[in-house]
Design a protein around this motif. Sequence first.
Motif, PDB file in Angstrom:
ATOM      1  N   LEU A  28       0.832  -1.196   0.000  1.00  0.00           N
ATOM      2  CA  LEU A  28       0.000   0.000   0.000  1.00  0.00           C
ATOM      3  C   LEU A  28       0.868   1.248   0.000  1.00  0.00           C
ATOM      4  N   ALA A  29       1.925   1.238   0.816  1.00  0.00           N
ATOM      5  CA  ALA A  29       2.818   2.397   0.885  1.00  0.00           C
ATOM      6  C   ALA A  29       3.474   2.673  -0.458  1.00  0.00           C
ATOM      7  N   SER A  30       3.749   1.614  -1.226  1.00  0.00           N
ATOM      8  CA  SER A  30       4.412   1.778  -2.526  1.00  0.00           C
ATOM      9  C   SER A  30       3.514   2.437  -3.555  1.00  0.00           C
ATOM     10  N   THR A  31       2.197   2.482  -3.291  1.00  0.00           N
ATOM     11  CA  THR A  31       1.274   3.095  -4.241  1.00  0.00           C
ATOM     12  C   THR A  31       1.207   4.602  -4.083  1.00  0.00           C
ATOM     13  N   VAL A  32       1.775   5.122  -3.004  1.00  0.00           N
ATOM     14  CA  VAL A  32       1.729   6.557  -2.762  1.00  0.00           C
ATOM     15  C   VAL A  32       2.996   7.206  -3.286  1.00  0.00           C
ATOM     16  N   LEU A  33       2.838   8.103  -4.244  1.00  0.00           N
ATOM     17  CA  LEU A  33       3.976   8.814  -4.815  1.00  0.00           C
ATOM     18  C   LEU A  33       4.220  10.068  -3.997  1.00  0.00           C
ATOM     19  N   LEU A  34       5.429  10.196  -3.472  1.00  0.00           N
ATOM     20  CA  LEU A  34       5.735  11.317  -2.588  1.00  0.00           C
ATOM     21  C   LEU A  34       6.282  12.523  -3.334  1.00  0.00           C
ATOM     22  N   GLY A  35       6.519  12.405  -4.631  1.00  0.00           N
ATOM     23  CA  GLY A  35       7.048  13.523  -5.385  1.00  0.00           C
ATOM     24  C   GLY A  35       8.556  13.612  -5.259  1.00  0.00           C
ATOM     25  N   ASP A  36       9.128  14.649  -5.837  1.00  0.00           N
ATOM     26  CA  ASP A  36      10.587  14.774  -5.895  1.00  0.00           C
ATOM     27  C   ASP A  36      11.219  15.020  -4.549  1.00  0.00           C
ATOM     28  N   HIS A  37      10.472  15.686  -3.645  1.00  0.00           N
ATOM     29  CA  HIS A  37      11.092  16.091  -2.389  1.00  0.00           C
ATOM     30  C   HIS A  37      10.743  15.197  -1.215  1.00  0.00           C
ATOM     31  N   GLY A  38       9.841  14.232  -1.392  1.00  0.00           N
ATOM     32  CA  GLY A  38       9.481  13.391  -0.264  1.00  0.00           C
ATOM     33  C   GLY A  38       8.954  14.227   0.877  1.00  0.00           C
ATOM     34  N   ARG A  39       9.542  14.056   2.061  1.00  0.00           N
ATOM     35  CA  ARG A  39       9.093  14.825   3.232  1.00  0.00           C
ATOM     36  C   ARG A  39       9.921  16.082   3.446  1.00  0.00           C
ATOM     37  N   ARG A  40      10.626  16.564   2.421  1.00  0.00           N
ATOM     38  CA  ARG A  40      11.424  17.759   2.627  1.00  0.00           C
ATOM     39  C   ARG A  40      10.537  18.945   2.995  1.00  0.00           C
ATOM     40  N   ARG A  41      11.055  19.798   3.860  1.00  0.00           N
ATOM     41  CA  ARG A  41      10.379  21.022   4.217  1.00  0.00           C
ATOM     42  C   ARG A  41      11.410  22.006   4.714  1.00  0.00           C
ATOM     43  N   ALA A  42      11.086  23.265   4.649  1.00  0.00           N
ATOM     44  CA  ALA A  42      12.041  24.282   5.048  1.00  0.00           C
ATOM     45  C   ALA A  42      12.336  24.198   6.535  1.00  0.00           C
ATOM     46  N   GLY A  43      13.597  24.478   6.878  1.00  0.00           N
ATOM     47  CA  GLY A  43      13.948  24.446   8.292  1.00  0.00           C
ATOM     48  C   GLY A  43      15.445  24.540   8.481  1.00  0.00           C
ATOM     49  N   THR A  44      15.914  24.122   9.655  1.00  0.00           N
ATOM     50  CA  THR A  44      17.332  24.184   9.978  1.00  0.00           C
ATOM     51  C   THR A  44      18.051  23.004   9.345  1.00  0.00           C
ATOM     52  N   GLY A  45      19.055  23.294   8.543  1.00  0.00           N
ATOM     53  CA  GLY A  45      19.814  22.227   7.902  1.00  0.00           C
ATOM     54  C   GLY A  45      20.912  22.797   7.040  1.00  0.00           C
ATOM     55  N   ASP A  46      21.674  21.947   6.374  1.00  0.00           N
ATOM     56  CA  ASP A  46      22.771  22.378   5.526  1.00  0.00           C
ATOM     57  C   ASP A  46      22.510  22.127   4.048  1.00  0.00           C
ATOM     58  N   THR A  47      21.487  21.337   3.730  1.00  0.00           N
ATOM     59  CA  THR A  47      21.225  20.957   2.351  1.00  0.00           C
ATOM     60  C   THR A  47      20.307  21.961   1.675  1.00  0.00           C
ATOM     61  N   PHE A  48      20.755  22.517   0.546  1.00  0.00           N
ATOM     62  CA  PHE A  48      19.931  23.481  -0.184  1.00  0.00           C
ATOM     63  C   PHE A  48      18.677  22.797  -0.699  1.00  0.00           C
ATOM     64  N   TRP A  49      17.532  23.509  -0.587  1.00  0.00           N
ATOM     65  CA  TRP A  49      16.263  22.986  -1.095  1.00  0.00           C
ATOM     66  C   TRP A  49      15.746  23.857  -2.232  1.00  0.00           C
ATOM     67  N   GLN A  50      15.522  25.153  -1.958  1.00  0.00           N
ATOM     68  CA  GLN A  50      14.945  26.017  -2.977  1.00  0.00           C
ATOM     69  C   GLN A  50      15.184  27.470  -2.600  1.00  0.00           C
ATOM     70  N   TYR A  51      14.961  28.364  -3.580  1.00  0.00           N
ATOM     71  CA  TYR A  51      14.981  29.794  -3.315  1.00  0.00           C
ATOM     72  C   TYR A  51      13.557  30.280  -3.051  1.00  0.00           C
ATOM     73  N   ARG A  52      13.444  31.314  -2.236  1.00  0.00           N
ATOM     74  CA  ARG A  52      12.163  31.984  -2.045  1.00  0.00           C
ATOM     75  C   ARG A  52      12.424  33.477  -1.942  1.00  0.00           C
ATOM     76  N   PRO A  53      11.451  34.303  -2.308  1.00  0.00           N
ATOM     77  CA  PRO A  53      11.619  35.752  -2.174  1.00  0.00           C
ATOM     78  C   PRO A  53      11.862  36.142  -0.717  1.00  0.00           C
ATOM     79  N   ALA A  54      12.761  37.090  -0.508  1.00  0.00           N
ATOM     80  CA  ALA A  54      13.047  37.559   0.852  1.00  0.00           C
ATOM     81  C   ALA A  54      11.835  38.279   1.432  1.00  0.00           C
ATOM     82  N   GLN A  55      11.684  38.147   2.754  1.00  0.00           N
ATOM     83  CA  GLN A  55      10.584  38.799   3.458  1.00  0.00           C
ATOM     84  C   GLN A  55      11.146  39.785   4.472  1.00  0.00           C
TER      85      GLN A  55
END
Length: 290
Positions: A28-55
Amino acid sequence: MTEPLALRSDAEALAAPLPPLLAEAEHLASTVLLGDHGRRRAGTGDTFWQYRPAQAHDAARAIDWRRSARADVNFVQEKEWQIAQSVILWVDQAAAMGFASDKTLPTKGHRARLLGLATAILLVRGGERVGLTGLRLPPRRGRGQLRRMAELFSQAGAEDYGTPEAQGMLPHSRALFISDFLGDIAPVEAALTRAADKGVGGALLQVLDPQEEAFPFDGRTIFESMTGAMRHETQKARDLRARYLDRLAERKDRLAMLARTTGWQFRTHHTGDSAAAALLWLFGAMEHRC
């Protein structure tokens, strides 16, 4: 030799239902496509994810001036969140979850265990730690943890309706409760209140049999709980339908309001519907941060 052979036979009989449940959950788990980033989300880390406009709240040192020079606005590099999260599950194993109105349908309990275990598999694949409430299984990673979870899911409860446990939920972690939520709602309220006090967010998934939504009874009917502890006989079941449906709707509204109040999410799933769709919602709910 007799005793070891008997012990092995008992052990094999006990373990027999576990591989199919784990295999079914993995399928069942194999039927769910998580997309390119899986569980990636913005936060504290060293790995670049994406750019966003400055606030406005971004410090000047956070701005990527090289990227910003190619546009009319300033950009900030977002890093991937690399802190493993703990997700605690409670899956109702009470007798009421053993109900299925038709032999072609899974029991509520089987669907609940399947979805709980499949969610845990996806979370472990995403680098998270998973465990069970009540201190029975502290959060860890790995296939051994998933197998142990499957073992504990095979232990049916003796009571009619299950009671969620708030123990074992770590501050600011995530939690998932899966049940029919047809029993006393007070323990559910207490568990979610304790969770909210700890900053724990999560999701409630109500699993119902289609018959429990439709109430297709007419004439003389005997209603009996799965343990036989409760029994009600009526000659005019149809007369109970409106009252039953009103109370079911009231219960759903109460659960939805409770979820909103505590920052959780709520959804009802029927055993006749797609398990994959429910799993996709659950995984999204585990991603959601309030």
